[in-house]
Design a protein around this motif. Structure first.
Motif, short mmCIF file in Angstrom:
data_model
loop_
_atom_site.label_atom_id
_atom_site.label_comp_id
_atom_site.label_asym_id
_atom_site.label_seq_id
_atom_site.Cartn_x
_atom_site.Cartn_y
_atom_site.Cartn_z
N LYS A 243 49.16 44.16 -1.80
CA LYS A 243 49.26 44.77 -0.47
C LYS A 243 48.40 46.02 -0.42
O LYS A 243 48.14 46.66 -1.45
CB LYS A 243 50.72 45.13 -0.18
CG LYS A 243 51.56 43.90 0.19
CD LYS A 243 53.02 44.29 0.45
CE LYS A 243 53.20 44.83 1.84
NZ LYS A 243 54.63 45.17 2.08
N CYS A 244 47.99 46.34 0.80
CA CYS A 244 47.18 47.55 0.97
C CYS A 244 47.95 48.75 0.46
O CYS A 244 49.15 48.89 0.76
CB CYS A 244 46.86 47.76 2.45
SG CYS A 244 45.36 46.95 2.98
N ASP A 246 49.24 52.66 0.12
CA ASP A 246 49.53 53.69 1.12
C ASP A 246 48.37 54.67 1.25
O ASP A 246 48.06 55.15 2.33
CB ASP A 246 50.81 54.46 0.74
CG ASP A 246 52.03 53.55 0.82
OD1 ASP A 246 51.96 52.55 1.58
OD2 ASP A 246 53.02 53.81 0.12
N PRO A 248 44.71 54.48 0.71
CA PRO A 248 43.58 53.62 0.37
C PRO A 248 42.44 54.38 -0.26
O PRO A 248 41.60 53.79 -0.94
CB PRO A 248 43.18 53.00 1.70
CG PRO A 248 43.72 53.90 2.74
CD PRO A 248 44.90 54.58 2.17
N TYR A 253 42.91 52.35 -6.33
CA TYR A 253 43.05 51.06 -5.63
C TYR A 253 41.73 50.44 -5.29
O TYR A 253 41.66 49.41 -4.65
CB TYR A 253 43.90 51.25 -4.38
CG TYR A 253 45.27 51.80 -4.71
CD1 TYR A 253 46.25 50.94 -5.22
CD2 TYR A 253 45.55 53.14 -4.58
CE1 TYR A 253 47.49 51.43 -5.58
CE2 TYR A 253 46.79 53.64 -4.93
CZ TYR A 253 47.76 52.77 -5.44
OH TYR A 253 48.98 53.26 -5.81
N CYS A 255 39.25 51.55 -3.37
CA CYS A 255 38.52 51.98 -2.17
C CYS A 255 38.05 53.42 -2.34
O CYS A 255 38.74 54.24 -2.94
CB CYS A 255 39.41 51.87 -0.94
SG CYS A 255 39.95 50.18 -0.63
N CYS A 261 41.65 50.08 4.50
CA CYS A 261 41.97 48.87 3.75
C CYS A 261 42.27 47.76 4.75
O CYS A 261 42.91 48.01 5.77
CB CYS A 261 43.20 49.19 2.89
SG CYS A 261 44.02 47.76 2.21
N TYR A 262 41.78 46.57 4.49
CA TYR A 262 42.11 45.47 5.39
C TYR A 262 42.37 44.20 4.58
O TYR A 262 41.87 44.06 3.45
CB TYR A 262 41.02 45.26 6.46
CG TYR A 262 39.73 44.66 5.97
CD1 TYR A 262 38.79 45.43 5.29
CD2 TYR A 262 39.44 43.32 6.19
CE1 TYR A 262 37.60 44.89 4.85
CE2 TYR A 262 38.25 42.76 5.77
CZ TYR A 262 37.33 43.56 5.09
OH TYR A 262 36.15 43.03 4.65
N TYR A 263 43.15 43.30 5.20
CA TYR A 263 43.57 42.11 4.47
C TYR A 263 42.59 40.98 4.66
O TYR A 263 42.02 40.80 5.74
CB TYR A 263 44.96 41.68 4.92
CG TYR A 263 46.04 42.63 4.45
CD1 TYR A 263 46.42 42.65 3.10
CD2 TYR A 263 46.69 43.47 5.34
CE1 TYR A 263 47.40 43.53 2.66
CE2 TYR A 263 47.67 44.33 4.90
CZ TYR A 263 48.02 44.37 3.56
OH TYR A 263 48.98 45.22 3.11
N TYR A 270 43.50 42.49 -0.43
CA TYR A 270 42.87 43.39 0.55
C TYR A 270 41.45 43.72 0.15
O TYR A 270 41.05 43.57 -1.01
CB TYR A 270 43.67 44.67 0.73
CG TYR A 270 43.77 45.56 -0.51
CD1 TYR A 270 42.78 46.49 -0.79
CD2 TYR A 270 44.85 45.46 -1.39
CE1 TYR A 270 42.85 47.29 -1.92
CE2 TYR A 270 44.95 46.26 -2.51
CZ TYR A 270 43.94 47.18 -2.78
OH TYR A 270 44.01 47.95 -3.90
N ARG A 271 40.73 44.17 1.14
CA ARG A 271 39.38 44.68 0.90
C ARG A 271 39.27 46.06 1.54
O ARG A 271 40.17 46.50 2.24
CB ARG A 271 38.35 43.73 1.52
CG ARG A 271 38.14 42.44 0.74
CD ARG A 271 36.91 41.70 1.20
NE ARG A 271 37.10 41.01 2.47
CZ ARG A 271 37.39 39.71 2.56
NH1 ARG A 271 37.53 38.98 1.49
NH2 ARG A 271 37.53 39.16 3.74
N CYS A 272 38.14 46.72 1.31
CA CYS A 272 37.92 48.05 1.89
C CYS A 272 36.74 47.98 2.85
O CYS A 272 35.83 47.16 2.67
CB CYS A 272 37.61 49.07 0.80
SG CYS A 272 38.78 49.06 -0.56
#
Ligand SMILES: *[C@@H]1O[C@H](CO)[C@@H](O)[C@H](O)[C@H]1NC(C)=O
Ligand SMILES: *[C@@H]1O[C@H](CO)[C@@H](O)[C@H](O)[C@H]1NC(C)=O
Ligand SMILES: *[C@@H]1O[C@H](CO)[C@@H](O)[C@H](O)[C@H]1NC(C)=O
Ligand SMILES: *[C@@H]1O[C@H](CO)[C@@H](O)[C@H](O)[C@H]1NC(C)=O
Ligand SMILES: *[C@@H]1O[C@H](CO)[C@@H](O)[C@H](O)[C@H]1NC(C)=O
Ligand SMILES: *[C@@H]1O[C@H](CO)[C@@H](O)[C@H](O)[C@H]1NC(C)=O
Ligand SMILES: *[C@@H]1O[C@H](CO)[C@@H](O)[C@H](O)[C@H]1NC(C)=O
Ligand SMILES: *[C@H]1O[C@@H](CO)[C@H](O)[C@@H](O)[C@@H]1NC(C)=O
Length: 720
Positions: A243-244, A246, A248, A253, A255, A261-263, A270-272
C-alpha cells in the motif's frame, strides 16, 4: 565595451553551468554512484540499475547487461528488455513465441513448444491492457496458464485451405484467434496443441504459433518476417507490491522529493510520480518546473511568473481571460464596461472643466459687475469689436483722461458713436475696484443729463466701459476756450447750470440708493450736439446706503472743486457735491478755472472762490462775469444764481442747501427766464410790427475782458 564582453562571458558561463546542471538533473542514475546509464541502445533510468544491485533501488530493479552481444543487450532473466518507462511504469521485453510445424503427413518437422516465463520474485506483471495471446494456424489450439496449473485459458482456430486465403492481414478469426490476458499475471506457460495433427492443413499451413504480444504486434508483419522466434510484450512494474506509504517522500519507500504515490491498476502495488508542477525522475526526486521557460507546454499569453509547483499568468493589459488558457480582446460588453467608464469619466471631466470655465467666466462676469448689469439692457462688446471701433485705440481717437483711464472715441459698424473708457493697466486691483464702483453707479442711473452707458467689455483683463459719445466736448472746454460761442449768453449758462443741478439732484434724491458723485467739475460735464449738459465720470462716486449720511473715503476729487469740510474730515457727503457744484457755478459765471488765484488791486493773492464771494459782497459781480448780460432782469437772475453759488460754497456743509433746493431754484429761474424771454420776444415782435425798436438787445453789462485775460495767464499752471 569591456563591460559588454564581460557580461557576455558571464552569460555564457551561466548557460554552461545551467546546461551542466540540466544534464545532471536529467541523468536518471543514482546520483554520485558512477553507475552506468545505458546498456547498448537502452537507457536504464533509476530505480533500475545495471549489473550492480547498488545501482538500483534494490535487487528487484537490478538488470544485467549482456556484453557478449553487439550491441550489448539489457536482460531481465531470459528476456531482452527494449525500453523502460518511468512514466508508464512499464518495460518492453521480448518473449518467446511457441511454434509447431508439420510435414502434412501428420509428422512434426520443428517444434518450440511450451515456452514459459516466471517474472518471479520481482514486482513485475504482464500488462493486461496491452498484451494479448494470439494463435495463428488452421488446426490450432493455443493455451496459456499459470505454471502451477491454477488456471488455463486459450483459443482454437480451425480453417480450410480456401478460407485461410480470405484474410491474412488481421486477426479476424479465420486462421487466427486472440484472447486477452488476465490481470496480475506474473508468470505463464504457453502451449500449442493440434486437433488433427495437420493431416489436412499441413500442406498449406504447416505451422502453428502462439504469440504473447502487445498492441504493436502486426500479423502481416509477423507472417512476412524471417525471425518468428520472439515478440514484444509490455511488462508493468511497481516499486513495491504494497500500500502507498503515509509519507511517500520518505526515501525508504522508493519515492523521491515532491512526489505522489499512485496505485497500479494491474494488481497490487504502487508507483511514484512527480507532483503537478514538478518534473524529473520521481524515484530520484522531482524539481519545480519553470513553466515560463516552456511556452509550448505551459501556455501563457500574458505575464508569466513561476511559482513553486505552479505559475501564474496574467493577461496583458487590455485583455481578459485566463492567461494560461487564452487571453481575449475585449468584447463589446467589456468595451462598454471598461472603455465606457473611461470615456464617461473623460466626458465628465470635460463637462466639469467646461462647468468650471463657465463658473470662472461667471465669476469674472460677477467680479466685473455683471451681476449689476444682468437686468440692464447693456450690450456686451467683444474686445475685437472695440479695437476695430477705436482703430486699436489710435491717438487720433483719444478724447481725454477720465477718472481711472483714457477715453477713446469709437464708431461702431452701424455708425453709432461711442466713447470707450479704457483703464490704464497699471494697477489692476485698483482699476477693478474703481470699475465695479463705476459700474454699480452708472447701471443705476437713467437720466437725460447723465451720460448713458451703452455696454461693456468683460473679455479684457481690465474691463472696458462703453458710453454714448457726447459730441460737443466738456463744459470746461467751452468755458475756457475763448473761441467757443456756446456760453456767451446767460440763457445757455443758466440752462446748463440747471441741467447739472438736475442730474446731481437725481443722484442725491432720486437714485436708489443715493449716489455721491464725488468729482463734480466742469471737465466731467459733457455737452451734446444740442449743448445739453450730461454729467460723466463716476470714478470717484460712492453709493450711500440708507442709514448712512456720510461715507468715509480716501480723499479724491479735483483740486479746486474739493469740499474743504471733506478735506478736513475725510467724510464725503452729498453736501460735498453741493460745494463742487457751487465751484462749477463760479467757473461758469466767471470763466476762471477753480483753484486759480487772483491778483486784484490789493496785490494779495486770493482764491477765485473767495474773490467771487467778495465780489458779491462788494456788489462788483458784474465785472467778473464771463458773458454779456442782456438786461437788468438777467443781471438779477445772475445775482440770484451767484447768491445760490455762495450758499453752496459755505464752509459748513450743513449750511449749504441741498441739491434739490439748488435744482428747484435753478429750474424756477430757467422757467422764469424762458417766460421772460418769450414775453420779450412777443413784445419785440410787437415792436417790430410797430416801431422798430431794438432795446431788447441793448448791452447793459459788459464783461471785463481784461480781467479774463489776466486770469488765463495765471491759470496755465493748473490742470484738472
Ligand atoms: C522507449 O520508448 C520511448 C517512448 O515510447 C522512446 O522515446 C524511446 O526511444 C524508447 N527507447 C528505446 C531504447 O527503444
Ligand atoms: C545477472 O547475471 C548474473 C550472473 O552472470 C546472474 O547471477 C544474475 O541472476 C543475473 N541477473 C539477472 C537479473 O538476470
Ligand atoms: C506509455 O504509455 C502510453 C499510452 O499508455 C504510450 O503511448 C507510450 O508509448 C508509453 N511509453 C513507453 C515508454 O512505453
Ligand atoms: C522484491 O519484490 C518482491 C515482490 O514484490 C518483494 O516481496 C520483495 O520484498 C522485493 N525485494 C526488495 C528488496 O524489495
Ligand atoms: C509449465 O512449463 C514448465 C516448464 O516447461 C513445466 O515444468 C510446467 O509443468 C508447466 N506447467 C504446466 C501447468 O503445464
Ligand atoms: C499457484 O496458484 C495459486 C492460486 O491458485 C497461487 O496462489 C500461487 O501463488 C501459485 N503458485 C505459483 C508458484 O505460481
Ligand atoms: C521489439 O521492439 C524493439 C524496439 O522497439 C524492436 O527493435 C524489435 O524489432 C521488436 N521486435 C519484434 C518482434 O517486433
Ligand atoms: C511419419 O512418417 C511416416 C512415413 O513417412 C512414418 O511411417 C511414420 O512412422 C512417421 N510417424 C512418426 C510419428 O514419426
Amino acid at each position: 565595451m569591456i563591460n559588454k564582453v564581460a557580461k557576455k562571458m558571464w552569460m555564457l558561463r551561466l548557460m554552461l553551468l545551467l546546461s551542466s546542471l540540466a544534464a545532471a538533473s536529467s541523468s536518471n542514475v543514482k546520483p554520485g554512484s558512477g553507475c552506468q546509464e545505458k546498456c547498448g541502445l537502452v537507457t536504464v533510468p533509476y530505480p533500475f540499475g545495471i549489473d550492480d544491485p547498488m545501482c538500483a533501488l534494490n535487487r528487484n530493479f537490478s538488470l544485467n547487461c549482456s556484453r557478449r552481444d553487439s550491441p550489448p543487450k539489457l536482460m531481465i532473466g531470459d528476456l531482452e528488455v527494449f525500453n523502460l518507462s518511468i512514466e508508464n511504469g512499464s518495460m518492453i521485453a521480448s518473449f518467446f513465441t511457441a511454434r509447431r510445424c508439420y510435414d502434412g503427413l501428420g509428422n512434426r518437422t520443428s517444434d518450440y513448444n511450451n515456452p514459459y516465463v516466471k517474472l518471479g520474485y520481482r514486482p513485475l506483471r504482464f500488462s493486461d491492457t496491452r498484451n494479448k495471446l494470439t494463435a495463428i494456424g488452421c488446426d490450432t489450439l493455443a493455451y496459456m496458464g499459470d505454471p502451477n496449473g491454477s488456471f488455463w485459458t486459450g483459443c482454437v482456430s480451425i480453417c480450410t485451405k480456401e478460407s485461410a486465403k480470405l484474410d491474412k492481414s488481421s486477426c479476424s478469426g479465420i486462421g487466427c484467434c486472440q484472447i486477452p490476458l488476465p490481470k496480475s499475471l506474473k508468470s505463464l506457460n504457453l502451449t500449442l496443441r493440434s486437433i488433427y495433427d495437420h493431416e489436412y492443413t499441413g500442406k498449406f499451413m504447416p505451422c502453428d504459433y502462439a504469440i504473447l504480444a502487445d498492441e504493436t504486434f502486426n500479423i502481416a508483419e509477423f507472417q512476412a518476417s524471417e525471425d518468428k522466434s520472439s515478440s514484444n510484450v509490455t511488462i508493468e512494474w511497481v516499486v513495491k507490491e504494497k500500500k502507498c506509504p503515509d509519507d511517500p517522500n520518505s526515501k525508504v519507500y522508493g519515492c523521491g522529493d515532491n512526489t505522489a504515490c499512485y496505485y497500479s491498476e494491474n494488481g497490487q502495488g504502487y508507483r511514484c510520480r512527480c507532483k503537478p508542477g514538478f518534473q524529473g525522475n520521481p524515484y530520484l526526486g522531482c524539481v519545480d518546473i519553470d513553466e515560463c521557460l516552456d511556452k509550448e507546454k505551459y501556455h501563457c499569453e500574458g505575464k508569466c511568473k513561476n511559482t513553486i509547483g505552479s505559475y501564474t499568468c496574467d493577461c496583458p493589459i487590455g485583455m481578459y481571460g485566463n492567461g494560461k488558457v487564452d487571453c481575449r480582446g475585449f468584447r463589446i460588453a467589456t468595451i462598454i464596461g471598461v472603455i465606457g467608464p473611461v470615456i464617461f469619466s473623460v466626458i465628465v471631466g470635460i463637462l466639469i472643466f467646461i462647468a468650471c470655465m463657465e463658473r470662472r467666466k461667471q465669476k469674472n462676469f460677477l467680479k466685473n459687475g455683471g451681476e449689476i448689469l444682468k437686468h440692464q439692457s447693456v450690450r456686451i462688446f467683444s474686445a475685437a469689436e472695440l479695437v476695430k471701433a477705436t482703430k486699436n485705440y489710435d491717438e487720433s481717437h483719444f478724447l481725454g483722461e477720465g477718472g481711472f483711464g483714457s477715453v477713446y472715441k469709437g464708431v461702431l459698424p452701424d455708425n453709432t458713436q461711442i466713447a470707450v473708457k479704457k483703464p490704464k493697466e497699471s494697477d489692476k486691483i485698483r482699476i477693478n475696484q474703481e470699475f465695479q464702483k463705476e459700474m454699480g453707479i452708472v447701471s443705476r442711473i437713467n437720466h437725460k443729463n447723465v451720460v448713458k452707458i451703452l455696454g461693456l467689455c468683460l473679455q479684457t483683463k481690465v474691463p472696458l466701459l462703453v458710453y454714448e459719445f457726447v459730441s460737443n466736448g466738456t463744459l470746461s472746454h467751452h468755458i475756457h476756450d475763448k473761441s467757443s460761442p456756446v456760453l456767451r449768453t446767460w440763457k445757455m449758462c443758466l440752462g446748463i447750470a440747471a441741467e447739472i443741478a438736475s442730474a446731481l439732484d437725481y443722484f442725491h434724491s432720486l437714485a436708489s440708493p443715493p449716489i455721491i458723485h464725488g468729482d463734480v467739475k466742469s471737465s466731467n460735464i459733457l455737452l451734446d450736439d444740442k449743448y445739453i449738459a450730461k454729467v460723466a465720470d463716476f470714478g470717484a462716486s460712492v453709493l450711500i446706503s440708507p442709514d448712512q449720511a456720510a461715507m468715509a473715503t480716501k480723499i479724491q476729487g479735483t483740486f479746486g472743486y474739493l469740499d474743504p469740510e471733506y478735506l478736513m474730515t475725510g467724510n464725503l457727503t452729498e453736501k460735498s457735491d453741493v460745494y463742487s457744484f457751487g465751484v462749477v457755478l463760479v467757473e461758469l459765471l466767471t470763466g476762471v478755472k477753480p483753484g486759480s488765484h487772483m491778483t486784484p488791486a490789493s496785490n494779495e493773492k486770493i482764491n477765485i472762490v473767495q474773490y467771487f464771494l467778495s465780489s458779491i459782497e462788494n456788489n462788483s459781480l458784474r465785472q467778473i462775469l464771463s458773458f454779456r448780460v442782456a438786461d437788468e432782469s438777467e443781471l438779477e437772475e445772475v445775482e440770484i444764481v451767484a447768491e445760490l453759488a455762495s450758499e453752496c460754497l459755505r464752509s459748513s456743509g450743513s449750511k449749504r442747501p441741498t441739491m434739490k433746493q439748488v435744482s428747484e431754484e435753478l429750474d424756477r429761474l430757467k422757467r422764469l427766464h424762458e417766460n421772460l424771454w418769450a414775453q420779450e420776444n412777443s413784445e419785440e415782435t410787437e415792436h417790430l410790427l410797430g416801431e422798430s425798436s431794438t432795446h431788447a438787445t441793448a448791452v447793459i453789462a459788459q464783461p471785463n475782458t481784461q480781467t479774463f485775460e489776466s486770469f488765463d495767464i495765471e491759470n496755465y499752471g493748473y490742470s484738472m
